[in-house]
Write a protein that holds these residues in place. Structure first.
Motif, PDB file in Angstrom:
ATOM      1  N   VAL A 345       0.852  -1.187   0.000  1.00 43.21           N
ATOM      2  CA  VAL A 345       0.000   0.000   0.000  1.00 43.21           C
ATOM      3  C   VAL A 345       0.888   1.238   0.000  1.00 43.21           C
ATOM      4  O   VAL A 345       1.919   1.286   0.680  1.00 43.21           O
ATOM      5  CB  VAL A 345      -0.937   0.004   1.227  1.00 43.21           C
ATOM      6  N   THR A 347       0.836   5.872  -0.570  1.00 45.97           N
ATOM      7  CA  THR A 347       0.013   7.073  -0.432  1.00 45.97           C
ATOM      8  C   THR A 347      -0.065   7.825  -1.749  1.00 45.97           C
ATOM      9  O   THR A 347       0.963   8.096  -2.378  1.00 45.97           O
ATOM     10  CB  THR A 347       0.592   8.008   0.646  1.00 45.97           C
ATOM     11  N   GLU A 351      -4.176   9.721   0.365  1.00 47.50           N
ATOM     12  CA  GLU A 351      -4.965   8.522   0.628  1.00 47.50           C
ATOM     13  C   GLU A 351      -4.109   7.279   0.444  1.00 47.50           C
ATOM     14  O   GLU A 351      -3.275   7.204  -0.467  1.00 47.50           O
ATOM     15  CB  GLU A 351      -6.171   8.456  -0.310  1.00 47.50           C
ATOM     16  N   ARG A 352      -4.313   6.298   1.319  1.00 49.47           N
ATOM     17  CA  ARG A 352      -3.609   5.028   1.199  1.00 49.47           C
ATOM     18  C   ARG A 352      -4.295   4.181   0.130  1.00 49.47           C
ATOM     19  O   ARG A 352      -5.510   3.949   0.170  1.00 49.47           O
ATOM     20  CB  ARG A 352      -3.600   4.289   2.534  1.00 49.47           C
ATOM     21  N   ARG A 396       7.188   5.338   7.875  1.00 44.46           N
ATOM     22  CA  ARG A 396       6.071   6.174   7.437  1.00 44.46           C
ATOM     23  C   ARG A 396       6.557   7.213   6.439  1.00 44.46           C
ATOM     24  O   ARG A 396       7.744   7.562   6.397  1.00 44.46           O
ATOM     25  CB  ARG A 396       5.437   6.888   8.642  1.00 44.46           C
ATOM     26  N   ASP A 397       5.624   7.711   5.642  1.00 43.43           N
ATOM     27  CA  ASP A 397       5.949   8.772   4.698  1.00 43.43           C
ATOM     28  C   ASP A 397       6.441  10.025   5.445  1.00 43.43           C
ATOM     29  O   ASP A 397       6.074  10.254   6.603  1.00 43.43           O
ATOM     30  CB  ASP A 397       4.717   9.152   3.868  1.00 43.43           C
TER      31      ASP A 397
END
Length: 398
Positions: A345, A347, A351-352, A396-397
């Motif tokens: 998944v 982004t 949105e993921r 995480r991004d």
């Protein structure tokens, strides 16, 4: 027939990759994405190209100049991003007679477009397994009777491929009102064309919308190692060390260097000025951009390294896209697999979204730099200019 190529958009779904480069200019094998579109149009018989530009207009103008493969190129400017019908309207003054419309961020085949161009009006259709995420065509024999956006119960598996052949009078139908999302849509123009008479269609053998980073990977998987692969002018360069091993479809451009102990398994393209090795391993569909550097004992698998990217020694990069001038510190490793087997998944515009790919690594924007021994989780996006500390695990991004 004139061919209008819509190339004015920024491409926000590509995230940080388009912060400094317009999406149509992102690399697919040995050319920007929009050049592949232009090639297909010329191969199909277009006698003039009209490129609608906006964001990054100068980059596109400088790339094409006044001609492409002997065909004149003219430019139209879309002053603001107000939709595809607005982009086409910007080009209307250059149109005289029948014309085609193509998206500047899709892959087409010239033979498919040649069939499409045989008569007007016509729409390009493509068969997909899950049409519910597209504009779906309802057909009656050779005629399109309706186009529905993302229907819950699709009438067919034929979807709108965003390529059209229009009669000259279509230029009088472009002033459509804004849609609910505030844009003037080309699909509303198509509805007006249908109201005037029969709209035909041609089923394409190949079409791909290249809108998100993992689709840029797939586009390269389809087009690598490049259009001139295997020609004597593009293989066996002096820059390849005799102790290097090259297998499969690999193109090493003039000015690229491959050091001792390097193993390259194609399809792969090494652009001019790049360097690989010593003792590096490059495999899968991989593009090493102009001036990029792959260091000692690095493994690159199925990835795109844009111009001037550097992957320091003892690093691993798999199924990833590295923007211009990225610099990975020694020992940086990018994960590309979920242990639960589910698709990775990522982004997109906050949105993921599932990539649909079991293996997908990271998207690193222009100028990203990592400290030594950095680990980056599968599906992570790092924005332009982001930094990591030595030994950091990026989950995480940012």
């Amino acid at each position: 027939m004139h061919a209008v190529i819509l190339a004015a958009g920024r491409g926000t779904r590509m995230g940080p990759l388009t912060e400094t480069t317009p999406k149509p200019m992102l690399p697919v094998a040995d050319a920007p994405l929009v050049e592949h579109v232009a090639d297909a149009a010329v191969e199909a018989g277009a006698d003039e190209l009209v490129v609608t530009v906006g964001y990054g207009a100068d980059r596109i103008r400088e790339h094409f100049g006044e001609t492409h493969r002997g065909v004149p190129v003219r430019y139209a400017v879309q002053q603001s991003q107000r939709g595809t019908a607005d982009a086409l309207a910007a080009a209307a003054a250059h149109l005289d007679g029948e014309f085609a419309v193509l998206n500047g961020d899709s892959l087409y085949r010239g033979a498919d477009l040649e069939r499409l161009f045989e008569s007007t009006p016509r729409i390009g259709a493509y068969r997909v397994d899950d049409p519910s995420q597209y504009g779906v065509l309802t057909v009656d024999g050779d005629v399109v009777t309706d186009v529905q956006e993302k229907p819950a119960d699709p009438a067919t598996n034929l979807v709108n491929a965003g390529v059209y052949a229009f009669p000259a009078e279509t230029v009088d139908l472009l002033d459509v009102p804004e849609s609910d999302r505030g844009e003037r849509e080309l699909t509303d123009v198509v509805a007006r064309v249908m109201a005037r008479g029969d709209l035909g269609y041609a089923v394409l053998d190949e079409w791909m919308d290249v809108g998100r980073p993992w689709e840029l990977l797939e586009a390269n998987e389809r087009r690598l190692p490049g259009r001139d692969a295997g020609s004597e002018a593009h293989t066996g360069r002096d820059g390849v060390h005799p102790d290097a091993t090259i297998r499969g479809d690999v193109v090493v451009e003039e000015g690229a260097t491959v050091g001792p102990g390097v193993v390259i398994e194609g399809p792969a393209l090494l652009r001019t000025g790049c360097s690989v090795g010593p003792n590096a391993y490059v495999r899968g569909a991989t593009l090493i951009g102009e001036g990029a550097h792959v260091g000692h004992a690095v493994e690159i698998k199925n990835s795109v390294l844009m111009a001037d990217a550097t992957v320091g020694h003892l690093s691993y990069v798999g199924d990833s896209v590295l923007g211009r001038s990225v610099n990975l510190g020694a020992g940086t490793n990018v994960a590309n697999l979920r242990h639960d087997g589910d698709p990775v998944v990522a982004t997109v515009k906050g949105e993921r979204v599932s990539t649909g790919r079991r293996k997908f690594g990271a998207v690193l924007g222009p100028g990203v730099k990592t400290g030594i021994q950095t680990g980056i989780n599968a599906g992570v996006t790092l924005s332009s200019g982001a930094r990591t500390d030595p030994g950091e695990m990026v989950l995480r991004d940012r």
